[in-house]
Design an enzyme around this catalytic site. Structure first.
Site, PDB file in Angstrom:
ATOM      1  N   ARG A 189      -7.876  10.503  16.324  1.00 38.23           N
ATOM      2  CA  ARG A 189      -8.298   9.139  15.976  1.00 38.23           C
ATOM      3  C   ARG A 189      -8.941   8.443  17.172  1.00 38.23           C
ATOM      4  O   ARG A 189      -9.860   7.634  17.007  1.00 38.23           O
ATOM      5  CB  ARG A 189      -7.079   8.326  15.518  1.00 38.23           C
ATOM      6  CG  ARG A 189      -6.417   8.800  14.243  1.00 38.23           C
ATOM      7  CD  ARG A 189      -7.190   8.359  13.022  1.00 38.23           C
ATOM      8  NE  ARG A 189      -7.325   6.921  12.928  1.00 38.23           N
ATOM      9  CZ  ARG A 189      -6.459   6.113  12.313  1.00 38.23           C
ATOM     10  NH1 ARG A 189      -5.373   6.628  11.752  1.00 38.23           N
ATOM     11  NH2 ARG A 189      -6.673   4.810  12.262  1.00 38.23           N
ATOM     12  N   TYR A 214     -19.095  -0.015   7.218  1.00 38.62           N
ATOM     13  CA  TYR A 214     -18.934  -1.428   6.859  1.00 38.62           C
ATOM     14  C   TYR A 214     -17.908  -2.063   7.797  1.00 38.62           C
ATOM     15  O   TYR A 214     -16.962  -1.413   8.247  1.00 38.62           O
ATOM     16  CB  TYR A 214     -18.484  -1.597   5.405  1.00 38.62           C
ATOM     17  CG  TYR A 214     -17.174  -0.933   5.058  1.00 38.62           C
ATOM     18  CD1 TYR A 214     -15.969  -1.632   5.133  1.00 38.62           C
ATOM     19  CD2 TYR A 214     -17.128   0.396   4.639  1.00 38.62           C
ATOM     20  CE1 TYR A 214     -14.765  -1.027   4.810  1.00 38.62           C
ATOM     21  CE2 TYR A 214     -15.927   1.013   4.321  1.00 38.62           C
ATOM     22  CZ  TYR A 214     -14.750   0.297   4.401  1.00 38.62           C
ATOM     23  OH  TYR A 214     -13.560   0.903   4.083  1.00 38.62           O
ATOM     24  N   PRO A 215     -18.088  -3.350   8.112  1.00 35.59           N
ATOM     25  CA  PRO A 215     -17.075  -4.079   8.881  1.00 35.59           C
ATOM     26  C   PRO A 215     -16.102  -4.766   7.933  1.00 35.59           C
ATOM     27  O   PRO A 215     -16.419  -4.997   6.761  1.00 35.59           O
ATOM     28  CB  PRO A 215     -17.909  -5.101   9.654  1.00 35.59           C
ATOM     29  CG  PRO A 215     -19.053  -5.393   8.734  1.00 35.59           C
ATOM     30  CD  PRO A 215     -19.331  -4.123   7.968  1.00 35.59           C
ATOM     31  N   MET A 216     -14.919  -5.086   8.420  1.00 34.36           N
ATOM     32  CA  MET A 216     -13.937  -5.745   7.559  1.00 34.36           C
ATOM     33  C   MET A 216     -12.980  -6.614   8.379  1.00 34.36           C
ATOM     34  O   MET A 216     -12.827  -6.429   9.593  1.00 34.36           O
ATOM     35  CB  MET A 216     -13.137  -4.719   6.757  1.00 34.36           C
ATOM     36  CG  MET A 216     -12.265  -3.804   7.585  1.00 34.36           C
ATOM     37  SD  MET A 216     -11.092  -2.863   6.584  1.00 34.36           S
ATOM     38  CE  MET A 216     -10.005  -4.182   6.022  1.00 34.36           C
ATOM     39  N   ASP A 217     -12.364  -7.564   7.685  1.00 27.49           N
ATOM     40  CA  ASP A 217     -11.331  -8.429   8.246  1.00 27.49           C
ATOM     41  C   ASP A 217     -10.084  -8.333   7.387  1.00 27.49           C
ATOM     42  O   ASP A 217     -10.152  -7.950   6.207  1.00 27.49           O
ATOM     43  CB  ASP A 217     -11.776  -9.899   8.240  1.00 27.49           C
ATOM     44  CG  ASP A 217     -12.782 -10.215   9.332  1.00 27.49           C
ATOM     45  OD1 ASP A 217     -12.941  -9.401  10.258  1.00 27.49           O
ATOM     46  OD2 ASP A 217     -13.431 -11.275   9.236  1.00 27.49           O
ATOM     47  N   LYS A 218      -8.955  -8.718   7.947  1.00 24.61           N
ATOM     48  CA  LYS A 218      -7.763  -8.993   7.172  1.00 24.61           C
ATOM     49  C   LYS A 218      -7.727 -10.493   6.875  1.00 24.61           C
ATOM     50  O   LYS A 218      -7.942 -11.322   7.774  1.00 24.61           O
ATOM     51  CB  LYS A 218      -6.500  -8.574   7.935  1.00 24.61           C
ATOM     52  CG  LYS A 218      -6.291  -7.065   7.991  1.00 24.61           C
ATOM     53  CD  LYS A 218      -6.089  -6.460   6.612  1.00 24.61           C
ATOM     54  CE  LYS A 218      -5.689  -4.996   6.710  1.00 24.61           C
ATOM     55  NZ  LYS A 218      -5.535  -4.374   5.374  1.00 24.61           N
ATOM     56  N   HIS A 241      -1.537   2.361   1.526  1.00 26.29           N
ATOM     57  CA  HIS A 241      -2.990   2.453   1.687  1.00 26.29           C
ATOM     58  C   HIS A 241      -3.384   3.841   2.198  1.00 26.29           C
ATOM     59  O   HIS A 241      -4.346   4.449   1.720  1.00 26.29           O
ATOM     60  CB  HIS A 241      -3.436   1.374   2.677  1.00 26.29           C
ATOM     61  CG  HIS A 241      -4.921   1.196   2.769  1.00 26.29           C
ATOM     62  ND1 HIS A 241      -5.662   0.557   1.800  1.00 26.29           N
ATOM     63  CD2 HIS A 241      -5.806   1.582   3.717  1.00 26.29           C
ATOM     64  CE1 HIS A 241      -6.931   0.552   2.153  1.00 26.29           C
ATOM     65  NE2 HIS A 241      -7.052   1.169   3.318  1.00 26.29           N
ATOM     66  N   GLN A 287     -12.733   9.611   7.934  1.00 21.41           N
ATOM     67  CA  GLN A 287     -12.932   8.240   8.376  1.00 21.41           C
ATOM     68  C   GLN A 287     -12.794   8.107   9.886  1.00 21.41           C
ATOM     69  O   GLN A 287     -12.151   8.914  10.539  1.00 21.41           O
ATOM     70  CB  GLN A 287     -11.933   7.310   7.709  1.00 21.41           C
ATOM     71  CG  GLN A 287     -10.508   7.501   8.211  1.00 21.41           C
ATOM     72  CD  GLN A 287      -9.557   6.418   7.734  1.00 21.41           C
ATOM     73  OE1 GLN A 287      -9.899   5.580   6.928  1.00 21.41           O
ATOM     74  NE2 GLN A 287      -8.338   6.434   8.249  1.00 21.41           N
TER      75      GLN A 287
END
Length: 629
Positions: free
Chosen positions: A141, A155-159, A182, A195
């Site tokens: 990782r 893609y970018p992401m937020d919580k 998840h 990923q």
């Protein structure tokens, strides 16, 4: 003072730059041919040097042609420091080709591993064996290999931090449960989607960057769609724009800018398995579409069909010689008792290594994996994969034989101390088959059916688990749904012991190779305590006892009476009655004996004959007896 929430421990590895470019097509078309050629030469040379990581001691780079209007090119760089990323980015700006491009967006982040699970926290605290599968996975990782797969999705992401849905306000244990659930979804796509998670809090506009790779782009769609229904996503995730592209070689840039198709190797040809290429396999396993073609196996039966049945079994002496030739030695690279799979490929060893890295990452999740190595050997490439058990090696063979241009594969004990090391495995197998046929014939004379239902061959796998019943049922249902995509799957069912024994999972397959491959998936079910065919002594199983509903209680009572008889018989060890958790009228009986003759003495008894005669009135179907010794 408000209670402070505990963040998970994290560790960072390489820095990442996703560099998105558009081409100024008007300027490119208006440029003289000589200028375009010079610009192309400079771009190809620059990118090839980046892919070779000529600018740093470690890292990785890959180039993609982007689909849609958001960008034309994506270059992904992984480097040890931000200084390396800065130099790489500026070096491109100094090329002749850069004047014809615009950097429409970029993303800066760092590879990250977090410690929500207890085992992961052991890694951060230095309590994990460095050679363990989990330690290797965590390092992968932090220092990932970019897979040589056709498609990329970024893609970018937020919580989410809304007052009513604030991820950062949840207790640590609740967040850990979300992340575990998840991750279970992601693991279902192992071998189809890889990923890379990069952290970007304080580095870019979003909190994380997610990079997914797959040969079949619909696998990415299916994965993300399924994850939409996961609470950690449905309730707490916010997403930025999605970027999708296809992997290209820098040498393809001139053709790409000329509008020619690139990156479609061997279009219309065949792969090593004789299947048409040019499009990845339908990852769902549904071959009804006209376009379904070759590619990676997407499940247990597909893995077997992809070539496991073509793997030749060899003896310990021959296998040890092959491993020695490849520079692998007992005591250094593996211990006595290991089982090896060796595949020979006509693909370039360096190119093959990228494919094997992806497989190795999946293999390292299994405690039975010893190691998988790529070597150049005699003008071709060799992949040697070592496992602690033959069952695990058989499962691995299904995936290894699907590597590019495999022309030969063998499996066998890696040392004289390994399974079947005396070289008589084939003779033993023939003896077992002869013994089974003899048993069936003798039982037929006693008017006891010991064949397969409806006359076809069915291979039974029976594994015992002490996991919570509901948890096990959910896991098996998910696994069975995947198995159902294949014609070779006859059914996978959970049976509860009506006494106090462990729960059994029974999986039936039409071919032995498919069953062997499926065993690897079944072995990862929770709470596994053993396999039926690994118990000591001689085992029998009476299956397909479908009891007429009105006789179920009578059947259970009669079993208890027979159980009392069995307890007094010589050589009897134990007998259990198990019932299908979804249909209590479907049962099977498992018995364990000291040896075959003790079991046959029972089948020859008058008491058993009376039970068989009585069963014809109370059973809705004819039972089948399976011998596992």
């Amino acid at each position: 003072m408000p209670e402070r929430r505990d963040p998970p421990p994290t560790e960072e590895g390489w820095y990442a730059l996703h560099d998105f470019r558009t081409v100024d097509w008007d300027a490119w078309e208006d440029a003289p041919e000589r200028d375009r050629e010079r610009a192309m030469e400079a771009a190809v040379s620059h990118l090839e040097d980046r892919i070779a990581v000529a600018d740093a001691e470690e890292g990785a780079t890959a180039v993609y042609s982007m689909l849609g209007h958001k960008a034309d090119l994506l270059v992904v760089h992984l480097r040890p420091t931000t200084a390396h990323l800065d130099a790489v980015e500026r070096a491109f700006e100094r090329t002749e080709f850069a004047r014809y491009t615009d950097q429409v967006t970029s993303y800066v982040s760092v590879t990250e591993a977090s410690g929500y699970s207890e085992r992961a926290r052991e890694f951060f605290e230095g309590e994990l064996d460095e050679s363990s599968g989990l330690a290797k996975y965590m390092r992968s990782r932090l220092y990932p290999t970019i897979p040589d797969w056709e498609h990329v999705c970024f893609y970018p992401m937020d919580k989410r931090r809304d007052p009513s849905q604030n991820w950062y306000d949840l207790p640590f244990d609740e967040r850990a449960e979300h992340m575990d659930a998840h991750g279970e979804i992601g693991r279902d796509y192992g071998g189809k989607v890889t990923q890379m998670i990069t952290g970007s809090i304080g580095l870019d506009d979003w909190e994380w960057g997610v990079t997914l790779w797959a040969d079949d782009l619909t696998d990415v769609k299916d994965l993300l769609y399924e994850m939409r229904f996961d609470p950690s996503t449905a309730e707490f995730a916010e997403f930025g724009p999605f970027y999708v592209g296809r992997r290209i070689d820098p040498a393809d840039l001139p053709a790409l800018l000329a509008g020619d198709p690139v990156g479609v190797d061997d279009a219309g040809g065949t792969d090593a398995g004789g299947q048409e290429t040019g499009r990845p396999a339908n990852a769902t396993g549904d071959d009804d579409s006209d376009d379904a073609a070759g590619g990676r196996p997407s499940g247990p039966a597909a893995a077997a069909e992809a070539g496991a049945e073509e793997t030749e079994e060899i003896d310990a002496e021959t296998m040890q010689g092959r491993l020695t030739t490849l520079g692998l030695h007992e005591g250094e690279d593996y211990e006595a008792g290991a089982v090896a799979v060796v595949c020979y490929s006509e693909a370039d060893a360096q190119e093959l290594a990228s494919e094997v890295d992806d497989l190795r990452e999946s293999f390292d999740h299994y405690d039975t994996h010893v190691g998988t190595h790529v070597r150049a050997e005699g003008g071709r490439s060799a992949v040697a994969s070592l496992w602690e058990t033959d069952r695990a090696a058989q499962t691995a063979a299904g995936f290894l034989t699907d590597l590019p241009e495999v022309v030969e594969s063998v499996r066998g004990p890696a040392s004289e101390g390994g399974a079947d090391a005396d070289g008589d495995a084939e003779d033993e197998s023939e003896d077992d088959e002869a013994a089974a046929e003899s048993i069936r014939e003798e039982l037929a004379d006693l008017d006891v059916y010991a064949g397969q239902p409806h006359g076809e061959d069915v291979y039974a796998l029976v594994v015992y688990s002490e996991a919570d019943g509901e948890e096990l049922v959910e896991e098996v249902e998910s696994l069975s749904d995947g198995f159902d995509r294949y014609d070779t799957h006859e059914g996978t069912t959970v049976y509860a012991d009506l006494g106090d024994g462990p729960t059994a999972v029974v999986s039936l397959w039409a071919t032995e190779d498919a069953a062997d491959t499926a065993s690897g998936y079944l072995s990862e079910l929770p709470g596994i305590v053993g396999w039926a065919d690994e118990r000591e002594g001689f085992g029998t199983m009476g299956m397909f006892y479908t009891v007429k509903p009105e006789y179920r209680e009578d059947f259970v009572e009669t079993f208890e009476e027979v159980g009392g008889l069995l307890a007094d018989m010589d050589g009897h060890r134990e007998t259990s009655l198990l019932a299908n958790v979804e249909d209590e009228t479907e049962m099977f009986i498992a018995s364990q004996w000291d040896d075959r003759e003790d079991a046959m003495a029972f089948f020859r008894s008058d008491e058993f004959a009376d039970t068989v005669a009585w069963g014809r009135d109370v059973l809705a179907d004819r039972p089948r007896h399976v011998f596992l010794a």
